[in-house]
Write a protein that holds these residues in place. Sequence first.
Motif, PDB file in Angstrom:
ATOM      1  N   PRO A  76      58.052  58.470  74.499  1.00  0.00           N
ATOM      2  CA  PRO A  76      57.367  57.242  74.073  1.00  0.00           C
ATOM      3  C   PRO A  76      56.938  57.341  72.611  1.00  0.00           C
ATOM      4  N   LEU A  77      57.120  56.253  71.885  1.00  0.00           N
ATOM      5  CA  LEU A  77      56.756  56.204  70.467  1.00  0.00           C
ATOM      6  C   LEU A  77      55.484  55.401  70.289  1.00  0.00           C
ATOM      7  N   ASP A  78      54.671  55.821  69.348  1.00  0.00           N
ATOM      8  CA  ASP A  78      53.454  55.087  69.006  1.00  0.00           C
ATOM      9  C   ASP A  78      53.490  54.555  67.584  1.00  0.00           C
ATOM     10  N   SER A  79      54.618  54.694  66.929  1.00  0.00           N
ATOM     11  CA  SER A  79      54.757  54.215  65.554  1.00  0.00           C
ATOM     12  C   SER A  79      55.186  52.748  65.551  1.00  0.00           C
ATOM     13  N   GLY A  80      55.085  52.141  64.378  1.00  0.00           N
ATOM     14  CA  GLY A  80      55.455  50.740  64.225  1.00  0.00           C
ATOM     15  C   GLY A  80      56.059  50.483  62.862  1.00  0.00           C
ATOM     16  N   GLU A  81      56.841  49.425  62.767  1.00  0.00           N
ATOM     17  CA  GLU A  81      57.483  49.029  61.522  1.00  0.00           C
ATOM     18  C   GLU A  81      57.438  47.522  61.401  1.00  0.00           C
ATOM     19  N   ILE A  82      57.497  47.047  60.160  1.00  0.00           N
ATOM     20  CA  ILE A  82      57.486  45.610  59.871  1.00  0.00           C
ATOM     21  C   ILE A  82      58.668  45.304  58.966  1.00  0.00           C
ATOM     22  N   TYR A  83      59.334  44.191  59.249  1.00  0.00           N
ATOM     23  CA  TYR A  83      60.562  43.820  58.535  1.00  0.00           C
ATOM     24  C   TYR A  83      60.372  42.479  57.850  1.00  0.00           C
ATOM     25  N   ASP A  84      60.778  42.429  56.577  1.00  0.00           N
ATOM     26  CA  ASP A  84      60.732  41.200  55.791  1.00  0.00           C
ATOM     27  C   ASP A  84      62.158  40.696  55.605  1.00  0.00           C
ATOM     28  N   PRO A  85      62.545  39.555  56.222  1.00  0.00           N
ATOM     29  CA  PRO A  85      63.918  39.064  56.060  1.00  0.00           C
ATOM     30  C   PRO A  85      64.282  38.684  54.638  1.00  0.00           C
ATOM     31  N   VAL A  86      63.290  38.341  53.801  1.00  0.00           N
ATOM     32  CA  VAL A  86      63.587  37.938  52.429  1.00  0.00           C
ATOM     33  C   VAL A  86      64.059  39.134  51.612  1.00  0.00           C
ATOM     34  N   SER A  87      63.317  40.227  51.693  1.00  0.00           N
ATOM     35  CA  SER A  87      63.695  41.435  50.950  1.00  0.00           C
ATOM     36  C   SER A  87      64.636  42.336  51.728  1.00  0.00           C
ATOM     37  N   ASN A 135      57.688  31.632  55.578  1.00  0.00           N
ATOM     38  CA  ASN A 135      58.257  32.970  55.690  1.00  0.00           C
ATOM     39  C   ASN A 135      57.790  33.604  56.990  1.00  0.00           C
ATOM     40  N   PHE A 136      58.626  34.462  57.530  1.00  0.00           N
ATOM     41  CA  PHE A 136      58.335  35.143  58.779  1.00  0.00           C
ATOM     42  C   PHE A 136      58.591  36.636  58.602  1.00  0.00           C
ATOM     43  N   VAL A 137      57.908  37.418  59.431  1.00  0.00           N
ATOM     44  CA  VAL A 137      58.122  38.860  59.471  1.00  0.00           C
ATOM     45  C   VAL A 137      58.355  39.273  60.920  1.00  0.00           C
ATOM     46  N   LEU A 138      59.086  40.357  61.088  1.00  0.00           N
ATOM     47  CA  LEU A 138      59.403  40.909  62.403  1.00  0.00           C
ATOM     48  C   LEU A 138      58.733  42.271  62.530  1.00  0.00           C
ATOM     49  N   ILE A 139      58.011  42.485  63.619  1.00  0.00           N
ATOM     50  CA  ILE A 139      57.284  43.730  63.850  1.00  0.00           C
ATOM     51  C   ILE A 139      57.863  44.403  65.082  1.00  0.00           C
ATOM     52  N   ALA A 140      58.144  45.694  64.977  1.00  0.00           N
ATOM     53  CA  ALA A 140      58.646  46.500  66.094  1.00  0.00           C
ATOM     54  C   ALA A 140      57.689  47.664  66.318  1.00  0.00           C
ATOM     55  N   VAL A 141      57.194  47.788  67.544  1.00  0.00           N
ATOM     56  CA  VAL A 141      56.207  48.811  67.889  1.00  0.00           C
ATOM     57  C   VAL A 141      56.644  49.475  69.189  1.00  0.00           C
ATOM     58  N   GLY A 142      56.387  50.775  69.277  1.00  0.00           N
ATOM     59  CA  GLY A 142      56.600  51.499  70.528  1.00  0.00           C
ATOM     60  C   GLY A 142      58.067  51.660  70.863  1.00  0.00           C
ATOM     61  N   GLY A 143      58.349  51.693  72.152  1.00  0.00           N
ATOM     62  CA  GLY A 143      59.692  51.951  72.619  1.00  0.00           C
ATOM     63  C   GLY A 143      59.901  53.434  72.905  1.00  0.00           C
ATOM     64  N   LEU A 144      61.151  53.789  73.167  1.00  0.00           N
ATOM     65  CA  LEU A 144      61.526  55.172  73.434  1.00  0.00           C
ATOM     66  C   LEU A 144      62.395  55.686  72.303  1.00  0.00           C
ATOM     67  N   GLY A 145      62.151  56.951  71.935  1.00  0.00           N
ATOM     68  CA  GLY A 145      62.859  57.553  70.827  1.00  0.00           C
ATOM     69  C   GLY A 145      64.180  58.186  71.243  1.00  0.00           C
ATOM     70  N   SER A 146      64.725  58.989  70.330  1.00  0.00           N
ATOM     71  CA  SER A 146      66.022  59.620  70.571  1.00  0.00           C
ATOM     72  C   SER A 146      65.974  60.643  71.691  1.00  0.00           C
ATOM     73  N   TRP A 147      64.798  61.229  71.939  1.00  0.00           N
ATOM     74  CA  TRP A 147      64.629  62.220  73.000  1.00  0.00           C
ATOM     75  C   TRP A 147      64.000  61.615  74.250  1.00  0.00           C
ATOM     76  N   ASP A 148      64.050  60.301  74.344  1.00  0.00           N
ATOM     77  CA  ASP A 148      63.483  59.569  75.478  1.00  0.00           C
ATOM     78  C   ASP A 148      61.970  59.726  75.566  1.00  0.00           C
TER      79      ASP A 148
END
Length: 548
Positions: free
Chosen positions: A353-364, A338-351
Motif C-alpha cells: 500500500p502506498l501513502d504518497s500522492g501526486e498532482i498533475y497539471d494538464p496545461v504544463s 483549469n483543472f488538476v488531477l490528483i492520484a493518491v494511494g494505490g498499490l506499488g510495484s511490490w504490491d
Amino acid sequence: MNQKPKKKNYRNEGDGEDDIEGMSLNCLTLYGRVGGCKVSADMGEMFGDPCIRRRSSTIKEVKRCTTICGNEEATVDCFSYGMKERFWKRNNRKLLGYQEKQQHSSMNVHLPDDILEMCLVRLPFGSLMNARLVCRKWKNLTTTPRFMQMRMEGLFRSPWLFLFGVVKNGYCSGEIHALDVSLKQWHKIDAQILKGRFLFTVASIRDDVYIVGGRSSLTTFGNMDRSSFKTHKGVLVFSPSTKSWSKAASMKYARSSPILGISEISPDFSIIRNQQNRLDRHFNRSRVGGVSDVYEDPHRLSLRRQSRHPFDENDIPPLPNIKPRQKNEKSYTKERRNFVLIAVGGLGSWDEPLDSGEIYDPVSNKWSEIQRLPLDFGVACSGVVCNGMFYIYSESDKIAGYDIERGYWVRIQTTPCPPRVHEYYPKLISCNSRLFMLSVSWCEGDGHIGRRNKAVRKLWELDLMYLTWKEVSIHPDAPMDWNAAFVADENNIFGVEMFKIFGQVLDFVTMCDVSDTGTTWSHISRNHVARELDTSSCMTKSMAALRL
C-alpha cells in the motif's frame, strides 16, 4: 420512279422527330396486317422483352404487301411501351449520373456553413458521430475547436457512462462499453491500446477520460495474472468525441488502483507554490534504520517511516468553511477554466500500500508530489473532490481532506461514521457541492419473530458545516457487488453493479436523483453488458461519466 424518292424523302424527314442523342428511335415502315422489324427484334433481345421478338419474327413470312388502311407514308413505332425511355437511359448513363450528383450537391451549396453548423451542434452525440460519416465536409465542420466549444457551452449534451477494465474469456480485451443514458443504448468501443492492462483507475476532465496506472502480466500477455505482473506509471488520455488516444506525462511512482480526484482551480494556482508548502512541512530525509550505501530498501520502509511524521493539528488551521457555490456564481471565466488531477494511494510495484500522492497539471503536462497521507491514517479506499477539498476515506473509517490550494492534509473528525459491513468498502461521491457516501450495513428486521437481518446499501450525506452524517435513502437492490462503481454527474449518481449468480454474470445500472426536491432511484439498464464477461470484471471494472 415517283415512289422511291418519296420513301427517301420520308426517311430524311423522319430523322428529326424522335432523334435522341443523334440516334433515331423510329422503326421501319410496316406493311401488312402484322409484322415487325429486325431492329425491334434485336432490341427486344437486349432488354429481355419476348413480345417484341415474337412480333418481329413474322416479317420473315411477309415479303411485300400493300397497305390495308392509310397512306403509304404512315409509320408505326415498333418499340414496346417504355422501351424508348429505357433505350435512352442506357446510352446516357453518364449524363444521368451527373444530374443526380448536381441535385444532391445543390442542397449543401445553397445552405450556409453557419446554418449547417447550428443544425449539427444540436444533434445527440450518437447521431453526431453518424453525421460525420456522411461526407468529408460534415466531418471537418464538426471537429473544429469552434464547433467543440459551441457544443460544450450549449445545452444539447446528454450524460454518457464509460465502463473500462472488463475481462472476457480470461483475457483483458480492452473493450470499452459506453451507455447513452438518454436513449438507454449500449455501444462497444474497441481499444487496442488497453489490451492486457487491468486494475487501472479512470477519471474525466471536460470531454476526455484519463486512464491512470494499472498492471499487466509478465508471463502471459493479456491474462490477469497477479503472481507475475508489472505495475505501470503511464497515463493515457481517451477523447470519445474524436475517438482518439494520446499519452500524458507519466507519474513519478508506479501505481495500481490509485484514488483519483478532479478539481477546478483558479487561474493563479501554482503547483510550484503548492510543492513549496509541502517541503516546508516535510522533515529532511536521512539514512537511518539500517539502510546502507550498497543495498537499497526495496519497499522504502525506512524512508516512509521518517517521512510519515506525526500530524500536529495545532500547527494546521482547522477545516475551512467553504460555502457551496451557487448556480449563478461564476468564479472563473469559461476561457480560463483549469483543472488538476490528483492520484493518491494505490498499490506499488511490490504490491504494498502506498501513502504518497501526486498532482498533475494538464496545461504544463507535469506531475508533482504532494504531502503524504497523515500518520496512522490507514489504507485509502475511496476519495472525491468537493469544494476544493480532496476527501479520502480509509479502511479504518478515518477521513482526511487535502486542501488543493494550500497544499496540505487536514484530519476531519466527524460524528461516528455510519455502521458498515467491512467486506464492502464505502464510496465517496460529490454532487453539486454536496458530499455523499454509499456504504453497506445490516438492516434490522421489522420486529417479526424469525425475521433474518438483511444487508442494504444506504446513501449518506455529510454536513460540511457541522460534520455530521445523515441518512438520505436506501438503494433498491441488494448489495451483491462488493466493488460496485459509482460516479456523479450534476444532480445524478450512477452506479454499476456486476456479480455472478447461478453460473451467470449479471449487471445492473441504477441512477439516483439527489436534487433538492428529494432522492429517487431508478433502473437504467439490466443484463446488457455482462453476458459475455468473466467474473473477474467485477473486481477490475472502472467507470467514468461525461456529457457529450
